[in-house]
Design a protein around this motif. Structure first.
Motif, PDB file in Angstrom:
ATOM      1  N   GLY A  21       6.925 -21.478  31.518  1.00  5.71           N
ATOM      2  CA  GLY A  21       6.974 -20.043  31.739  1.00  5.71           C
ATOM      3  C   GLY A  21       8.285 -19.375  31.349  1.00  5.71           C
ATOM      4  N   ILE A  22       9.091 -20.040  30.527  1.00  2.00           N
ATOM      5  CA  ILE A  22      10.360 -19.452  30.100  1.00  2.00           C
ATOM      6  C   ILE A  22      10.092 -18.198  29.269  1.00  2.00           C
ATOM      7  CG2 ILE A  22      10.593 -20.837  27.994  1.00  2.00           C
ATOM      8  CD1 ILE A  22      13.618 -21.042  28.694  1.00  2.00           C
ATOM      9  N   THR A  23      10.938 -17.188  29.435  1.00  2.00           N
ATOM     10  CA  THR A  23      10.742 -15.927  28.714  1.00  2.00           C
ATOM     11  C   THR A  23      11.634 -15.876  27.472  1.00  2.00           C
ATOM     12  OG1 THR A  23      12.505 -14.774  29.902  1.00  2.00           O
ATOM     13  CG2 THR A  23      10.282 -14.742  30.898  1.00  2.00           C
ATOM     14  N   ALA A  24      11.323 -14.934  26.596  1.00  2.00           N
ATOM     15  CA  ALA A  24      12.121 -14.751  25.382  1.00  2.00           C
ATOM     16  C   ALA A  24      13.553 -14.363  25.738  1.00  2.00           C
ATOM     17  CB  ALA A  24      11.479 -13.703  24.480  1.00  2.00           C
ATOM     18  N   SER A  25      13.714 -13.545  26.763  1.00  2.00           N
ATOM     19  CA  SER A  25      15.046 -13.134  27.201  1.00  2.00           C
ATOM     20  C   SER A  25      15.869 -14.339  27.665  1.00  2.00           C
ATOM     21  CB  SER A  25      14.918 -12.113  28.330  1.00  2.00           C
ATOM     22  OG  SER A  25      16.178 -11.759  28.816  1.00  2.00           O
ATOM     23  N   GLU A  26      15.244 -15.208  28.435  1.00  7.73           N
ATOM     24  CA  GLU A  26      15.934 -16.421  28.879  1.00  7.73           C
ATOM     25  C   GLU A  26      16.274 -17.316  27.697  1.00  7.73           C
ATOM     26  OE1 GLU A  26      13.936 -16.918  33.298  1.00  7.73           O
ATOM     27  OE2 GLU A  26      12.778 -17.520  31.532  1.00  7.73           O
ATOM     28  N   CYS A  27      15.377 -17.377  26.722  1.00  6.81           N
ATOM     29  CA  CYS A  27      15.631 -18.189  25.528  1.00  6.81           C
ATOM     30  C   CYS A  27      16.806 -17.642  24.731  1.00  6.81           C
ATOM     31  CB  CYS A  27      14.383 -18.260  24.652  1.00  6.81           C
ATOM     32  SG  CYS A  27      13.084 -19.301  25.341  1.00  6.81           S
ATOM     33  N   ARG A  28      16.922 -16.313  24.632  1.00  8.88           N
ATOM     34  CA  ARG A  28      18.053 -15.718  23.918  1.00  8.88           C
ATOM     35  C   ARG A  28      19.373 -16.058  24.615  1.00  8.88           C
ATOM     36  NH1 ARG A  28      14.173 -11.676  23.137  1.00  8.88           N
ATOM     37  NH2 ARG A  28      14.862 -10.526  24.975  1.00  8.88           N
ATOM     38  N   SER A  29      19.371 -16.040  25.915  1.00 10.46           N
ATOM     39  CA  SER A  29      20.572 -16.381  26.677  1.00 10.46           C
ATOM     40  C   SER A  29      20.957 -17.849  26.453  1.00 10.46           C
ATOM     41  CB  SER A  29      20.327 -16.110  28.161  1.00 10.46           C
ATOM     42  OG  SER A  29      21.445 -16.460  28.913  1.00 10.46           O
ATOM     43  N   ILE A  30      19.972 -18.721  26.500  1.00  8.17           N
ATOM     44  CA  ILE A  30      20.205 -20.149  26.256  1.00  8.17           C
ATOM     45  C   ILE A  30      20.687 -20.365  24.832  1.00  8.17           C
ATOM     46  CG2 ILE A  30      19.041 -22.388  26.005  1.00  8.17           C
ATOM     47  CD1 ILE A  30      17.264 -21.486  28.414  1.00  8.17           C
ATOM     48  N   PHE A  31      20.095 -19.639  23.892  1.00  8.49           N
ATOM     49  CA  PHE A  31      20.475 -19.760  22.486  1.00  8.49           C
ATOM     50  C   PHE A  31      21.946 -19.372  22.292  1.00  8.49           C
ATOM     51  CE2 PHE A  31      20.941 -17.984  18.211  1.00  8.49           C
ATOM     52  CZ  PHE A  31      20.505 -19.052  17.443  1.00  8.49           C
ATOM     53  N   LEU A  32      22.385 -18.303  22.915  1.00  7.80           N
ATOM     54  CA  LEU A  32      23.769 -17.873  22.803  1.00  7.80           C
ATOM     55  C   LEU A  32      24.702 -18.948  23.362  1.00  7.80           C
ATOM     56  CD1 LEU A  32      25.914 -15.790  22.111  1.00  7.80           C
ATOM     57  CD2 LEU A  32      25.510 -14.752  24.344  1.00  7.80           C
ATOM     58  N   ASP A  33      24.362 -19.497  24.504  1.00 11.62           N
ATOM     59  CA  ASP A  33      25.166 -20.569  25.094  1.00 11.62           C
ATOM     60  C   ASP A  33      25.198 -21.770  24.155  1.00 11.62           C
ATOM     61  OD1 ASP A  33      26.695 -22.053  26.843  1.00 11.62           O
ATOM     62  OD2 ASP A  33      25.100 -22.369  28.300  1.00 11.62           O
ATOM     63  N   HIS A  62       6.169 -21.243  21.187  1.00  9.88           N
ATOM     64  CA  HIS A  62       7.160 -21.220  22.265  1.00  9.88           C
ATOM     65  C   HIS A  62       8.189 -20.122  21.968  1.00  9.88           C
ATOM     66  CE1 HIS A  62      10.297 -22.605  25.000  1.00  9.88           C
ATOM     67  NE2 HIS A  62       9.376 -23.361  25.589  1.00  9.88           N
ATOM     68  N   PRO A  63       8.632 -19.385  22.994  1.00  7.07           N
ATOM     69  CA  PRO A  63       9.619 -18.317  22.745  1.00  7.07           C
ATOM     70  C   PRO A  63      10.933 -18.824  22.152  1.00  7.07           C
ATOM     71  CG  PRO A  63       9.087 -18.467  25.101  1.00  7.07           C
ATOM     72  CD  PRO A  63       8.211 -19.431  24.392  1.00  7.07           C
ATOM     73  N   MET A  64      11.331 -20.054  22.458  1.00  4.49           N
ATOM     74  CA  MET A  64      12.579 -20.581  21.873  1.00  4.49           C
ATOM     75  C   MET A  64      12.422 -20.794  20.374  1.00  4.49           C
ATOM     76  SD  MET A  64      15.720 -21.275  22.157  1.00  4.49           S
ATOM     77  CE  MET A  64      16.253 -21.560  23.821  1.00  4.49           C
TER      78      MET A  64
END
Length: 90
Positions: A21-33, A62-64
């Protein structure tokens, strides 16, 4: 394959694909990290291509996967530099 030291040093991308259930917004944050944690000298585009092959191909919806594809597109597209660097010199 958790945490390949060169392309996913903290295992962030690996873990993102395991979160239900990960969201695109959470994926963007993880991607930046993830991008900020790459070792110096590591080519971002090359690392993204490997990660997309490893994780994105099996899970194309998957959003990631979408976030990484967008990231790869922006790495491949050179950006115009603004300010004094863009001005012609006499």
């Amino acid at each position: 394959m958790k945490g390949d030291a060169l392309i996913d040093p903290k295992g962030l991308i690996h873990e993102a694909y395991r979160i239900d259930g990960i969201t695109a917004s959470e994926c963007r944050s993880i991607f930046l990290d993830w991008a900020l944690s790459l070792p110096e000298g590591q080519e971002t585009g090359k690392a993204l291509r490997v990660l997309l092959e490893r994780y994105g191909e099996p899970k194309p919806d998957h959003p990631m996967t979408t976030v990484m594809r967008d990231g790869l597109a922006s790495v491949a597209t050179p950006q115009r530099r603004g300010g004094w660097r863009a001005r012609p010199r006499n």
